[in-house]
Motif scaffolding. Structure first.
Motif, PDB file in Angstrom:
ATOM      1  N   MET A   1     -36.534 -75.150  82.508  1.00  0.00           N
ATOM      2  CA  MET A   1     -35.935 -75.700  83.695  1.00  0.00           C
ATOM      3  C   MET A   1     -36.904 -75.484  84.967  1.00  0.00           C
ATOM      4  O   MET A   1     -36.839 -76.656  85.782  1.00  0.00           O
ATOM      5  N   MET A   2     -37.476 -74.755  85.015  1.00  0.00           N
ATOM      6  CA  MET A   2     -38.681 -74.415  86.014  1.00  0.00           C
ATOM      7  C   MET A   2     -39.654 -75.591  85.980  1.00  0.00           C
ATOM      8  O   MET A   2     -40.043 -76.255  87.059  1.00  0.00           O
ATOM      9  N   LYS A   3     -40.108 -75.940  84.968  1.00  0.00           N
ATOM     10  CA  LYS A   3     -41.095 -76.780  84.768  1.00  0.00           C
ATOM     11  C   LYS A   3     -40.511 -78.516  85.029  1.00  0.00           C
ATOM     12  O   LYS A   3     -41.072 -79.067  85.657  1.00  0.00           O
ATOM     13  N   LEU A   4     -39.228 -78.550  84.646  1.00  0.00           N
ATOM     14  CA  LEU A   4     -38.547 -79.690  84.998  1.00  0.00           C
ATOM     15  C   LEU A   4     -38.520 -79.997  86.410  1.00  0.00           C
ATOM     16  O   LEU A   4     -39.080 -81.124  86.992  1.00  0.00           O
ATOM     17  N   GLU A   5     -38.108 -78.982  87.005  1.00  0.00           N
ATOM     18  CA  GLU A   5     -37.966 -79.135  88.770  1.00  0.00           C
ATOM     19  C   GLU A   5     -39.502 -79.179  89.347  1.00  0.00           C
ATOM     20  O   GLU A   5     -39.563 -80.224  90.193  1.00  0.00           O
ATOM     21  N   SER A   6     -40.473 -78.787  88.813  1.00  0.00           N
ATOM     22  CA  SER A   6     -41.663 -78.797  89.291  1.00  0.00           C
ATOM     23  C   SER A   6     -42.318 -80.255  89.157  1.00  0.00           C
ATOM     24  O   SER A   6     -42.823 -80.582  90.089  1.00  0.00           O
ATOM     25  N   THR A   7     -42.095 -80.753  87.943  1.00  0.00           N
ATOM     26  CA  THR A   7     -42.604 -82.005  87.569  1.00  0.00           C
ATOM     27  C   THR A   7     -41.703 -82.979  88.319  1.00  0.00           C
ATOM     28  O   THR A   7     -42.125 -84.006  88.842  1.00  0.00           O
ATOM     29  N   LEU A   8     -40.401 -82.834  88.621  1.00  0.00           N
ATOM     30  CA  LEU A   8     -39.585 -83.612  89.376  1.00  0.00           C
ATOM     31  C   LEU A   8     -40.203 -83.861  90.772  1.00  0.00           C
ATOM     32  O   LEU A   8     -40.232 -84.880  91.358  1.00  0.00           O
ATOM     33  N   LEU A   9     -40.491 -82.610  91.417  1.00  0.00           N
ATOM     34  CA  LEU A   9     -40.683 -82.499  92.819  1.00  0.00           C
ATOM     35  C   LEU A   9     -42.322 -83.280  92.879  1.00  0.00           C
ATOM     36  O   LEU A   9     -42.471 -83.916  93.849  1.00  0.00           O
ATOM     37  N   ASP A  10     -43.039 -83.025  91.971  1.00  0.00           N
ATOM     38  CA  ASP A  10     -44.438 -83.563  92.053  1.00  0.00           C
ATOM     39  C   ASP A  10     -44.285 -85.030  91.871  1.00  0.00           C
ATOM     40  O   ASP A  10     -44.901 -85.847  92.633  1.00  0.00           O
ATOM     41  N   THR A  11     -43.162 -85.491  91.408  1.00  0.00           N
ATOM     42  CA  THR A  11     -43.021 -87.036  91.339  1.00  0.00           C
ATOM     43  C   THR A  11     -42.503 -87.332  92.451  1.00  0.00           C
ATOM     44  O   THR A  11     -42.939 -88.596  92.840  1.00  0.00           O
ATOM     45  N   LEU A  12     -41.478 -86.642  93.019  1.00  0.00           N
ATOM     46  CA  LEU A  12     -40.746 -87.233  94.417  1.00  0.00           C
ATOM     47  C   LEU A  12     -41.711 -87.052  95.518  1.00  0.00           C
ATOM     48  O   LEU A  12     -41.854 -88.088  96.426  1.00  0.00           O
ATOM     49  N   LEU A  13     -42.851 -86.312  95.527  1.00  0.00           N
ATOM     50  CA  LEU A  13     -43.483 -86.108  96.733  1.00  0.00           C
ATOM     51  C   LEU A  13     -44.814 -86.972  96.645  1.00  0.00           C
ATOM     52  O   LEU A  13     -45.442 -87.004  97.564  1.00  0.00           O
ATOM     53  N   GLN A  14     -44.914 -87.473  95.661  1.00  0.00           N
ATOM     54  CA  GLN A  14     -46.174 -88.416  95.500  1.00  0.00           C
ATOM     55  C   GLN A  14     -46.311 -89.522  96.543  1.00  0.00           C
ATOM     56  O   GLN A  14     -45.150 -89.982  96.996  1.00  0.00           O
ATOM     57  N   LYS A  15     -47.497 -89.932  96.902  1.00  0.00           N
ATOM     58  CA  LYS A  15     -47.535 -91.046  98.033  1.00  0.00           C
ATOM     59  C   LYS A  15     -47.591 -92.457  97.134  1.00  0.00           C
ATOM     60  O   LYS A  15     -48.168 -92.578  96.442  1.00  0.00           O
ATOM     61  N   GLN A  16     -47.063 -93.467  98.002  1.00  0.00           N
ATOM     62  CA  GLN A  16     -47.078 -94.760  97.399  1.00  0.00           C
ATOM     63  C   GLN A  16     -48.240 -95.258  98.165  1.00  0.00           C
ATOM     64  O   GLN A  16     -48.907 -95.264  99.220  1.00  0.00           O
ATOM     65  N   ASN A  17     -49.100 -96.022  96.909  1.00  0.00           N
ATOM     66  CA  ASN A  17     -50.253 -96.491  97.480  1.00  0.00           C
ATOM     67  C   ASN A  17     -50.027 -98.062  97.428  1.00  0.00           C
ATOM     68  O   ASN A  17     -49.978 -98.890  96.174  1.00  0.00           O
ATOM     69  N   TYR A  18     -50.074 -98.626  98.545  1.00  0.00           N
ATOM     70  CA  TYR A  18     -49.835-100.158  98.975  1.00  0.00           C
ATOM     71  C   TYR A  18     -51.034-100.855  98.834  1.00  0.00           C
ATOM     72  O   TYR A  18     -52.158-100.310  99.155  1.00  0.00           O
ATOM     73  N   ARG A  19     -50.988-101.981  98.193  1.00  0.00           N
ATOM     74  CA  ARG A  19     -52.032-103.002  98.123  1.00  0.00           C
ATOM     75  C   ARG A  19     -52.613-103.339  99.477  1.00  0.00           C
ATOM     76  O   ARG A  19     -53.831-103.793  99.628  1.00  0.00           O
ATOM     77  N   LYS A  20     -51.888-103.482 100.391  1.00  0.00           N
ATOM     78  CA  LYS A  20     -52.019-103.890 101.807  1.00  0.00           C
ATOM     79  C   LYS A  20     -51.441-103.238 102.880  1.00  0.00           C
ATOM     80  O   LYS A  20     -50.111-102.613 102.562  1.00  0.00           O
ATOM     81  N   SER A  21     -52.141-102.886 103.849  1.00  0.00           N
ATOM     82  CA  SER A  21     -51.702-101.953 104.866  1.00  0.00           C
ATOM     83  C   SER A  21     -50.354-103.022 105.875  1.00  0.00           C
ATOM     84  O   SER A  21     -50.354-104.220 105.625  1.00  0.00           O
ATOM     85  N   PHE A  22     -49.572-102.154 106.469  1.00  0.00           N
ATOM     86  CA  PHE A  22     -48.474-102.979 107.157  1.00  0.00           C
ATOM     87  C   PHE A  22     -49.106-103.966 108.269  1.00  0.00           C
ATOM     88  O   PHE A  22     -48.881-105.085 108.399  1.00  0.00           O
ATOM     89  N   SER A  23     -50.141-103.403 108.927  1.00  0.00           N
ATOM     90  CA  SER A  23     -50.786-104.182 109.885  1.00  0.00           C
ATOM     91  C   SER A  23     -51.665-105.300 109.287  1.00  0.00           C
ATOM     92  O   SER A  23     -51.561-106.395 109.832  1.00  0.00           O
TER      93      SER A  23
END
Length: 200
Positions: A1-23
């Motif tokens: 269960m701890m591994k599942l929660e850790s993997t879930l958190l890692d997934t949730l906290l990753q940053k989105q890499n957009y192809r273009k910036s907002f500006s």
């Protein structure tokens, strides 16, 4: 269960890499809209979307008339697992040189067909909203009932008939973030009050 929660958190906290910036996306919107010029680059809906014309024949005619280029066409998979060939982008309904509604879709030809021929409030959303306005004018009060209980034939069908008589402009846009942002920009710049960006 701890591994599942850790993997879930890692997934949730990753940053989105957009192809273009907002500006970089929004900085050219003024020029993009001026180049798009939906009022002067729109087509007659009846010419392409009349009853009897299916998605494939409409797409073929739009291509032959250079409304779309071959590179605009792509194939995507629906939630039901079916492949559809269409154009991803933005569309603007135009009435007598006045834009009245801006929409986006990953399949703008099919989405236009839904507006014009859809059998429910979920598919013909623009016609449904126009039908609500029609109801208010006729009855003198807003409709307050459930969506699925609204008199579709008497209120929405005339709205679909109205839309068939209008014009529409298409703009292929492949980048999803640009597509969403440009819809809001166009709706605001063109003054399309039928576009609502309220949360439910």
């Amino acid at each position: 269960m701890m591994k599942l929660e850790s993997t879930l958190l890692d997934t949730l906290l990753q940053k989105q890499n957009y192809r273009k910036s907002f500006s970089s996306i929004v900085n050219n919107f003024e020029d993009k809209l001026a180049s798009f010029d939906p009022v002067n680059n729109c087509i007659e809906i009846e010419k392409y979307f009349s009853i009897g014309n299916g998605l494939a024949s409409i797409r073929k005619k739009l291509l032959s008339d250079n409304v779309f280029k071959p590179e605009d066409i792509y194939t995507y998979q629906t939630k039901g697992g079916k492949n559809k060939t269409d154009v991803k982008g933005l569309y603007v309904f135009v009435h007598e040189n006045e834009p009245i509604y801006v929409g986006i879709s990953r399949g703008i030809i099919h989405r236009t067909l839904q507006h014009l021929r859809g059998k429910s409030h979920n598919t013909s959303t623009l016609a449904y909203n126009i039908g609500l306005i029609r109801h208010k004018i006729l009855k003198g009060e807003e409709y307050t009932g459930r969506r699925k209980e609204f008199d579709f034939n008497n209120n929405v069908t005339p709205a679909k008939d109205f839309l068939f008589k209008q014009k529409i402009a298409f703009l292929p846009i492949e980048n999803s973030e640009e597509l969403y942002l440009f819809e809001i920009f166009c709706a605001m710049k063109l003054g399309c009050w039928l576009n609502k960006f309220e949360t439910h």
